[in-house]
Design a protein around this motif. Sequence first.
Motif, PDB file in Angstrom:
ATOM      1  N   PHE A   1       0.792  -1.102  -0.322  1.00 56.33           N
ATOM      2  CA  PHE A   1       0.255  -0.222   0.064  1.00 56.33           C
ATOM      3  C   PHE A   1       0.854   1.118   0.038  1.00 56.33           C
ATOM      4  N   LEU A   2       1.706   0.972   0.934  1.00 59.44           N
ATOM      5  CA  LEU A   2       2.425   2.057   0.631  1.00 59.44           C
ATOM      6  C   LEU A   2       3.568   2.290  -0.092  1.00 59.44           C
ATOM      7  N   ASP A   3       3.789   1.818  -1.122  1.00 58.05           N
ATOM      8  CA  ASP A   3       3.890   1.380  -2.555  1.00 58.05           C
ATOM      9  C   ASP A   3       3.638   2.225  -3.460  1.00 58.05           C
ATOM     10  N   VAL A   4       2.510   1.662  -3.426  1.00 56.16           N
ATOM     11  CA  VAL A   4       0.877   2.675  -4.407  1.00 56.16           C
ATOM     12  C   VAL A   4       0.848   4.370  -4.128  1.00 56.16           C
ATOM     13  N   VAL A   5       0.989   4.079  -2.201  1.00 53.21           N
ATOM     14  CA  VAL A   5       0.987   5.914  -2.264  1.00 53.21           C
ATOM     15  C   VAL A   5       1.916   6.489  -2.751  1.00 53.21           C
ATOM     16  N   TRP A   6       3.124   6.168  -3.008  1.00 53.64           N
ATOM     17  CA  TRP A   6       4.509   6.395  -3.401  1.00 53.64           C
ATOM     18  C   TRP A   6       3.917   6.842  -4.949  1.00 53.64           C
ATOM     19  N   ILE A   7       3.574   5.373  -5.408  1.00 52.98           N
ATOM     20  CA  ILE A   7       3.769   5.963  -7.108  1.00 52.98           C
ATOM     21  C   ILE A   7       3.043   6.745  -7.382  1.00 52.98           C
ATOM     22  N   PHE A   8       1.448   7.489  -6.517  1.00 55.55           N
ATOM     23  CA  PHE A   8       1.492   8.509  -6.292  1.00 55.55           C
ATOM     24  C   PHE A   8       1.446  10.142  -6.290  1.00 55.55           C
ATOM     25  N   ILE A   9       2.669   9.655  -5.180  1.00 58.97           N
ATOM     26  CA  ILE A   9       3.749  11.231  -5.109  1.00 58.97           C
ATOM     27  C   ILE A   9       4.653  11.290  -5.873  1.00 58.97           C
ATOM     28  N   PHE A  10       5.150  10.263  -6.651  1.00 61.54           N
ATOM     29  CA  PHE A  10       5.962  10.590  -7.626  1.00 61.54           C
ATOM     30  C   PHE A  10       5.329  11.110  -8.800  1.00 61.54           C
ATOM     31  N   SER A  11       4.545  11.043  -9.083  1.00 58.74           N
ATOM     32  CA  SER A  11       3.865  11.113 -10.018  1.00 58.74           C
ATOM     33  C   SER A  11       3.332  12.277 -10.167  1.00 58.74           C
TER      34      SER A  11
END
Lengths: 649, 198
Positions: free
Chosen positions: B180-190
């Motif tokens: 889940f934290l990874d998914v959130v990071w993908i949003f943060i990154f993009s």
Amino acid sequence: MEFFQQFAPPHPSPAIYASMVAIVLTTVAIFGGLTYFKKWGYLWREWLTTVDHKRIGIMYLIAALLMLFRGFVDALMMRAQLAMPDNQLLDAQHYNEIFTTHGVVMILFMAMPFIIAIMNYIVPLQIGARDVAFPRLNALSFWLFFSGAMLFNISFVIGGSPDAGWTSYFPLASNEFSQHVGTNYYMFSLQIAGLGTLISGINFATTILKMRAPGMTLMKMPMFTWSSFITNIIIVFAFPVLTVALAMGSMDRIFGTNFFTTADGGMDMLWANLFWIWGHPEVYILILPAFGLYSEIISTFARRNLYGYKSMVASMVVICLLSFVVWAHHFYTMGQGAFANSIFSITTMAIAVPTGVKIFNWLFTLWKGKITITVPMLYSMLFIPIFTIGGVTGVMLGMSAADYQYHNTMFLVAHFHLVIIPGVMFALLAGLTFYWPKMFGFMLNERIGKWAAWLLAIGTCVAFFPMFISGLDGQARRMYTYSEATGFGIWNMISFVGALAIGVAFLLIAYNIYYSTRYASRDISADPWDARTLEWSTHTPVPVYNFAVVPQVNSDQAFWDAKKHGHVLFKDGYKDIHMPNNSGLPIIMAGIFFVWGFSFVFSLWLPAIVTTIAIFACMAYQSFEKDDGYHIHVDTIEKTERKLGGHKQ
Amino acid sequence: MKIDQSLPLEYSTEENRIKILGFWIFLGAEITLFATLFASYFTLVNRTGSGPTGAEIFELTPVLIETLLLLTSSFTIGLAIHAMRLGRQKAMLTFFGLTLLLGLGFLSLEIYEFFHYVHVGASIQTSAFTSMLLTTLGTHGAHVAFGLFWGLCIMLQVRRDGFTPHTANKSFIFSLYWHFLDVVWIFIFSFIYLKGMM
Ligand code: HEM
Ligand SMILES: [Cu+2]
């Protein structure tokens, strides 16, 4: 000395000093009493460390009743102050503090725990479960709520109460305009209590999804369970918004960030939006379980199945969805433009449709029913007309153009009290009376109860109807006084009389509890109301394990079917029952949270750091602890069941 | 305790299945939490006051490395759970430990990044934008930090008890959290970094 100065209330008055003395004396009395009667051990083992949903429910109930007292005293002080023009009873600052604490206490520390109290006690019984999904988290929820509530309540004697309204709008709530620590208390006590509520939401949603008795499909759940389920889903999706908003507000006040400031790009309207994205769903969190209680009570005392079960469920789902898309109706006048206002007007008025569906379903349930007017039923009957008036004025407020006239006047105050008092308070009192015999093993006196219900209903109308008029005439809300020339005096005097009547009603309810505790017969059956759902199918008092044998369900009125149509609820024989152990961790953790919140309120960094570490230490301890619970053996179950009057069919 | 042998260990008891569902519901709440942060971020992104804009302070290199570390750690935690299902404790602990090390690397870089922001005059007090930026990143970072702490506790328990329905359940739930934290990071990154740098 310098250090202790910050804890002094900034606007002391004789009332505050008197409360200080009262608090100290009560605390001494409680501690002294417990020590003298050697009850500490009992209290700790049986209550403070309990993970039993029934006991947690009762603790929620006691806390809610205490907070009701506090919230009502605030209300009376406000009504007394406004009763006459140019009254000097309270000054502006005290009035600000009191309407703020009244709003917060009534919504978050009275109505919420009251609802969660009944959910805790009833939902597991109603679905035929042994406890909730996560009993220990349930205890943590309660203790977090309780420490939040206590933190909020000490504010008026230590450091000063919040004074920016229960909505705490920025920039009013910023350091610039609310200089003393009151608003910090608001931020941290709501944060702590909110965390507890969120955990409850997850817990009950899981419980209802996973722990229903065999045969109880979703569409065979009793209506109170359905309403609790939807409510908890709303909690899960609404409370994190509050968490974020409060965190940002706290940082603005304590760390000098710029979220809601008026400088460096800060945006005060962001707070208003976030607050109400949580706040509007919150009012449905309060009203839906109340609707669930009314559904149970009305079908029980009309002796009929609930009319339109499916449409009841559907309307709650629709209300749940709509509740998230109406938030901007709270600030039509704050400059978001005609287009946005129109959209929010339409969504707001749309909520009247599913709500109307529910009202008609209750009316159709009553139609041709064999009605008995007991106290719970009387509350339900009084609820329908008063709530409808409150609701219709809500639709009036929902029209954005017209709202420019009503906004921030007593008209609004009349509206929301006339939905929330009959909608939530009456339901809770009805539910309390209805479930009292299940919880405590005797009935409340019907005669006194009816007097109280009538007085409460009349008092409510007398207290709040005049506000429609003075509001339309322009009496603003949250104003501590007005001049004689406005002509508001007479309406406010009538309101005051109504508030006194409400006070007498509450006294009668308290007297009823006292009277019935002393004189009511303890010889009642497990099903004194001839009711319909599973919670009535087990013994009174309910044994720790709730049901000796897991019930088999065939309809949403399983117990009624068992009584009238020969359905067999309890088929299997006894088996060992697995139960969770008590734990002291939840109360200890919540205690640490209390100190944690207090440290942040006053920016005391050392204790703030220590308590933060302590909280993590508690979590680690919990993680490493090996605790598989214990088993209740068949012979113990047999003995208990025999003592309680035999095996249940 | 009734153990259903046909299911993986983490799902094998009713209690475990209840815990997994409860955790999914918790993740629902977490989604709302981050959604609120994102919504607030988009509201405040252009309100930079007298402070810098995103384009002026973002540095691509550390962010790319952070992304790489976190994405890899999501892969290794997957391998750890796979090893657990095969009953290979040593492999599981190795991959689990690797996950936490990658997480630690991510966190160190993020802390460096924060120092950099403060250094170039974008502290949490500078403007609405920087307050919001650092809070959003910080909330994610705090989740990762909590994950390290939690993951360590779980590793110690797996070592202490081996694979039991309890430890398997905890490890599996931890892996959900970590993904889940990874998914959130993908949003943060993009949506924070890439969009901000464009
Ligand atoms: C039982 C009798 C009650 C009386 C006599 C009463 C009276 C009042 C008065 C006089 C105000 C302030 C009006 C103003 O100056 O703005 C007020 C505000 C409010 N009341 Fe009550 N109230 C009662 C019950 C409740 C209940 C049961 C709830 C909720 C569960 C509630 C929630 C609120 C809220 C949220 C506000 C707004 C506070 C604010 O402006 O920040 N009240 N009430
Ligand atoms: Cu609303």
